[in-house]
Design a protein around this motif. Sequence first.
Motif, PDB file in Angstrom:
ATOM      1  N   GLY A 287       0.806  -1.211   0.000  1.00  0.00           N
ATOM      2  CA  GLY A 287       0.000   0.000   0.000  1.00  0.00           C
ATOM      3  C   GLY A 287       0.836   1.257   0.000  1.00  0.00           C
ATOM      4  N   VAL A 288       1.896   1.278   0.794  1.00  0.00           N
ATOM      5  CA  VAL A 288       2.741   2.472   0.877  1.00  0.00           C
ATOM      6  C   VAL A 288       3.456   2.732  -0.449  1.00  0.00           C
ATOM      7  N   THR A 289       4.014   1.687  -1.063  1.00  0.00           N
ATOM      8  CA  THR A 289       4.687   1.897  -2.345  1.00  0.00           C
ATOM      9  C   THR A 289       3.694   2.297  -3.432  1.00  0.00           C
ATOM     10  N   GLY A 290       2.503   1.701  -3.410  1.00  0.00           N
ATOM     11  CA  GLY A 290       1.491   2.118  -4.374  1.00  0.00           C
ATOM     12  C   GLY A 290       1.074   3.548  -4.167  1.00  0.00           C
ATOM     13  N   GLY A 291       1.026   3.993  -2.914  1.00  0.00           N
ATOM     14  CA  GLY A 291       0.590   5.349  -2.613  1.00  0.00           C
ATOM     15  C   GLY A 291       1.551   6.422  -3.054  1.00  0.00           C
ATOM     16  N   ILE A 292       2.825   6.084  -3.229  1.00  0.00           N
ATOM     17  CA  ILE A 292       3.792   7.099  -3.646  1.00  0.00           C
ATOM     18  C   ILE A 292       4.310   6.885  -5.067  1.00  0.00           C
ATOM     19  N   PHE A 293       4.402   5.651  -5.539  1.00  0.00           N
ATOM     20  CA  PHE A 293       5.053   5.432  -6.830  1.00  0.00           C
ATOM     21  C   PHE A 293       4.068   5.300  -7.991  1.00  0.00           C
ATOM     22  N   THR A 294       2.770   5.271  -7.721  1.00  0.00           N
ATOM     23  CA  THR A 294       1.792   5.314  -8.809  1.00  0.00           C
ATOM     24  C   THR A 294       1.988   6.583  -9.630  1.00  0.00           C
ATOM     25  N   ASN A 295       1.921   6.446 -10.948  1.00  0.00           N
ATOM     26  CA  ASN A 295       2.095   7.578 -11.872  1.00  0.00           C
ATOM     27  C   ASN A 295       3.418   8.306 -11.614  1.00  0.00           C
ATOM     28  N   ALA A 296       4.442   7.528 -11.247  1.00  0.00           N
ATOM     29  CA  ALA A 296       5.777   8.060 -10.976  1.00  0.00           C
ATOM     30  C   ALA A 296       5.746   9.139  -9.898  1.00  0.00           C
ATOM     31  N   GLY A 297       4.820   8.993  -8.957  1.00  0.00           N
ATOM     32  CA  GLY A 297       4.728   9.949  -7.861  1.00  0.00           C
ATOM     33  C   GLY A 297       4.129  11.283  -8.232  1.00  0.00           C
ATOM     34  N   GLN A 298       3.678  11.422  -9.457  1.00  0.00           N
ATOM     35  CA  GLN A 298       3.121  12.691  -9.929  1.00  0.00           C
ATOM     36  C   GLN A 298       1.615  12.734  -9.649  1.00  0.00           C
ATOM     37  N   VAL A 299       1.303  12.737  -8.365  1.00  0.00           N
ATOM     38  CA  VAL A 299      -0.065  12.721  -7.875  1.00  0.00           C
ATOM     39  C   VAL A 299      -0.127  13.689  -6.693  1.00  0.00           C
ATOM     40  N   CYS A 300      -1.063  14.633  -6.709  1.00  0.00           N
ATOM     41  CA  CYS A 300      -1.086  15.641  -5.645  1.00  0.00           C
ATOM     42  C   CYS A 300      -1.355  15.022  -4.284  1.00  0.00           C
ATOM     43  N   SER A 301      -2.112  13.932  -4.256  1.00  0.00           N
ATOM     44  CA  SER A 301      -2.446  13.293  -2.985  1.00  0.00           C
ATOM     45  C   SER A 301      -1.523  12.131  -2.652  1.00  0.00           C
ATOM     46  N   ALA A 302      -0.427  11.969  -3.393  1.00  0.00           N
ATOM     47  CA  ALA A 302       0.504  10.866  -3.143  1.00  0.00           C
ATOM     48  C   ALA A 302       0.978  10.885  -1.693  1.00  0.00           C
ATOM     49  N   THR A 303       0.968   9.730  -1.054  1.00  0.00           N
ATOM     50  CA  THR A 303       1.436   9.639   0.328  1.00  0.00           C
ATOM     51  C   THR A 303       2.960   9.562   0.326  1.00  0.00           C
ATOM     52  N   SER A 304       3.577  10.741   0.323  1.00  0.00           N
ATOM     53  CA  SER A 304       5.024  10.853   0.132  1.00  0.00           C
ATOM     54  C   SER A 304       5.806  10.830   1.435  1.00  0.00           C
ATOM     55  N   ARG A 305       5.101  10.768   2.594  1.00  0.00           N
ATOM     56  CA  ARG A 305       5.770  10.699   3.894  1.00  0.00           C
ATOM     57  C   ARG A 305       5.243   9.475   4.644  1.00  0.00           C
ATOM     58  N   LEU A 306       6.131   8.610   5.046  1.00  0.00           N
ATOM     59  CA  LEU A 306       5.782   7.457   5.877  1.00  0.00           C
ATOM     60  C   LEU A 306       6.108   7.796   7.321  1.00  0.00           C
ATOM     61  N   VAL A 307       5.090   7.781   8.168  1.00  0.00           N
ATOM     62  CA  VAL A 307       5.265   8.009   9.601  1.00  0.00           C
ATOM     63  C   VAL A 307       4.964   6.680  10.288  1.00  0.00           C
ATOM     64  N   VAL A 308       6.004   6.021  10.793  1.00  0.00           N
ATOM     65  CA  VAL A 308       5.854   4.645  11.272  1.00  0.00           C
ATOM     66  C   VAL A 308       6.328   4.538  12.715  1.00  0.00           C
ATOM     67  N   GLN A 309       5.559   3.814  13.534  1.00  0.00           N
ATOM     68  CA  GLN A 309       5.976   3.584  14.908  1.00  0.00           C
ATOM     69  C   GLN A 309       7.169   2.631  14.960  1.00  0.00           C
ATOM     70  N   ARG A 310       8.013   2.894  15.932  1.00  0.00           N
ATOM     71  CA  ARG A 310       9.305   2.210  16.008  1.00  0.00           C
ATOM     72  C   ARG A 310       9.183   0.680  16.055  1.00  0.00           C
ATOM     73  N   GLY A 311       8.126   0.177  16.679  1.00  0.00           N
ATOM     74  CA  GLY A 311       7.989  -1.265  16.841  1.00  0.00           C
ATOM     75  C   GLY A 311       7.928  -2.043  15.540  1.00  0.00           C
ATOM     76  N   VAL A 312       7.488  -1.421  14.477  1.00  0.00           N
ATOM     77  CA  VAL A 312       7.400  -2.114  13.179  1.00  0.00           C
ATOM     78  C   VAL A 312       8.252  -1.438  12.111  1.00  0.00           C
ATOM     79  N   ALA A 313       8.992  -0.400  12.489  1.00  0.00           N
ATOM     80  CA  ALA A 313       9.702   0.408  11.497  1.00  0.00           C
ATOM     81  C   ALA A 313      10.752  -0.386  10.723  1.00  0.00           C
ATOM     82  N   GLU A 314      11.577  -1.140  11.419  1.00  0.00           N
ATOM     83  CA  GLU A 314      12.658  -1.853  10.733  1.00  0.00           C
ATOM     84  C   GLU A 314      12.114  -2.901   9.775  1.00  0.00           C
ATOM     85  N   ALA A 315      11.152  -3.689  10.234  1.00  0.00           N
ATOM     86  CA  ALA A 315      10.597  -4.748   9.378  1.00  0.00           C
ATOM     87  C   ALA A 315       9.863  -4.156   8.180  1.00  0.00           C
TER      88      ALA A 315
END
Length: 495
Positions: A287-315
Motif C-alpha cells: 500500500g505504501v509503495t502504491g501510494g507514492i510510486f503510482t504515476n511516478a509519484g506525480q499525484v497531488c495526494s501521493a502519500t510521500s511521507r511514511l510516519v511509522v511507529q518504532r515497533g514495526v519500522a525496521e521490518a
Amino acid sequence: MKTAPEWAAAAAAQRPAGLAWIDGRPVPSSSGRTRPTVDPATGQVIAEVAECDERDVDLAVDAARRAFLSGSWSRQGPRDRAAVLSRLADLILANLDELALLDSRDGGKRIVDTTAIDIPGSAAILRWYAESLDKVYGEVAPTGPGDLATVTREPLGVIAAVVPWNYPLEMAIWKLAPALAVGNSVVLKPSEETPLSALRLGELATEAGLPDGVLSVVPGDGPVVGQALGRHTDVDAVTFTGSTQVGKLFQLYAGESNMKQVWLECGGKSAVVVLDDVTDLDAVAAGVTGGIFTNAGQVCSATSRLVVQRGVAEALTERLLARTAAITVGNPLDPATDMGPLVSIGQATQVRSLLTDGAAEAAALVGGELEPGAATECFVRPAVLVDVAPTARIAQTEVFGPVLVTHVVDTEEEAIAVANGTPYALAAGLWTDDLRRAHRVAAALRAGTVSVNCVDALDVSTPFGGFGLSGYGRDLSLHAMDKFTGLKTTWVHYG
C-alpha cells in the motif's frame, strides 16, 4: 490489451492536429505560433500545438458568454443536458484507445493505467453527473401564509477550468462534468505539457451535441493563457488544480479584476501513518509503495511521507526497500512496465535536485538514479529517503515525483503531530488493526481525505480536496456542483 509493439505502431500512426478548439471549430492561434508537445519516453515531438494568447482567450470567452446568454445550453432541461453528456461519455469510450494513447505519449503515463483507469474513469464520472441532474432539487422556504419563497441553484455563466498534466483527460472531466451539467459554458486551459486529449475532447463534445461556444479548449503557456483567464472580467469563476504558488496567483487575479470566484485544489505532502499494532506488513508495504510510486509519484495526494511507529519500522522498511528495488522503470507503452518517465526533463531535473538536497538530511538514500540505458533523462528510479527529520526541507516540500521519506516515531500522539506537521492538508493514510485507534487517529489527522487500511481512497460519490496550502475547492460528488452555481431566492407574495 495490445502488446508493446502494437501500441508503438498505433503511436506512429497518430497524427494529432494540435489546433485550438474555439466556438465549435478547430482554429490556429491568433498569432500563428505553435509549441511542440514532446513524448517524454522518446524525446520525439508528437504534434505542434497552437500557442494561444490573450486574443484567443477573448474569442473563447466571448463565444462562451454568447452561448450562455442564448440559452442553447444553459436553459435546456436537465434531461436534455444529461442526454448530451451521456453521448459524450459514450464517445469517450468509443475512442478509448486513441485517448489513452494520447495521454500516455503526452505525459509518459503507463498505457495500462490510461486504458483501464483514466479514460474509462473519465467517461464514468461524466455519466454520473449526467444521471444526477434530474435528482437534484431546490428548496421551499418556510414562509407565512400568502408568500412562497423558493431557493434554486442557477449556473454562474462562464467558467475557466485550468488543469494539470498528471491526469490530463480525467482532471479536465473532474471540472467539466459538474460545470457543464448545471448549465455553464466552460473555457478549458490544458497544461502546456499535455494538451492533446483535451483538444480531442473538444471535438467529441461538439459531435455529442454540445452547442457551439459552450466548451472551448485554449492551449498555451500558463503565465499567458492562465493569467488572461484569471484576469478576464467576463469569467465568472475559475476552477484550478495545480501548484499552491499558481493557485495564489489566481486569487490575486480575481481581486484585481472582477472578484470572480476561485476554487483551488493545490499541492500536497500527504502522510501515511503506520501504527505498531499492524500484523500484515506485506500488505502495508504494498500500500505504501502504491501510494507514492503510482504515476511516478506525480499525484497531488501521493502519500510521500511514511510516519511509522518504532515497533514495526525496521521490518516495514526492509519490505519497502525490497519492493522499491523490484519496480521496473521503462517504456510506458509496454504493459509489463511498473513505472514510466516523469513528464519532462525539467520535472526530472527538479526531482533529482531535491533528492540531492534531501540525501544530506537522511540516514540513507536508496534509489533516485537515472534509469540506465533509458531513451531520455526523464526516467528516474523510485527513491526512499530513510529516517528524515520531519522539519527537513525534503519532508516539507512537494516533490511531485517518485520520492518517499520515512519518519520513525515512538507514540501515537507523535505520529499525529508529525503527520499534521506541514502546511498542506490534502490527504492522509492510516494503517492499524485496531478499529478504535482507526477512528481516533483518523479524526485527529488534518486532511480532506483519510484512507484507512487502503490507498488514496477515491470515488465520484465523495468529495476530493483539502485544507491549508492544499486549497479549499472540492472536486467530485454532488458538492462539486455547488462551486458552479449560485443560490437564487424567488419570493412571491400572493395574499
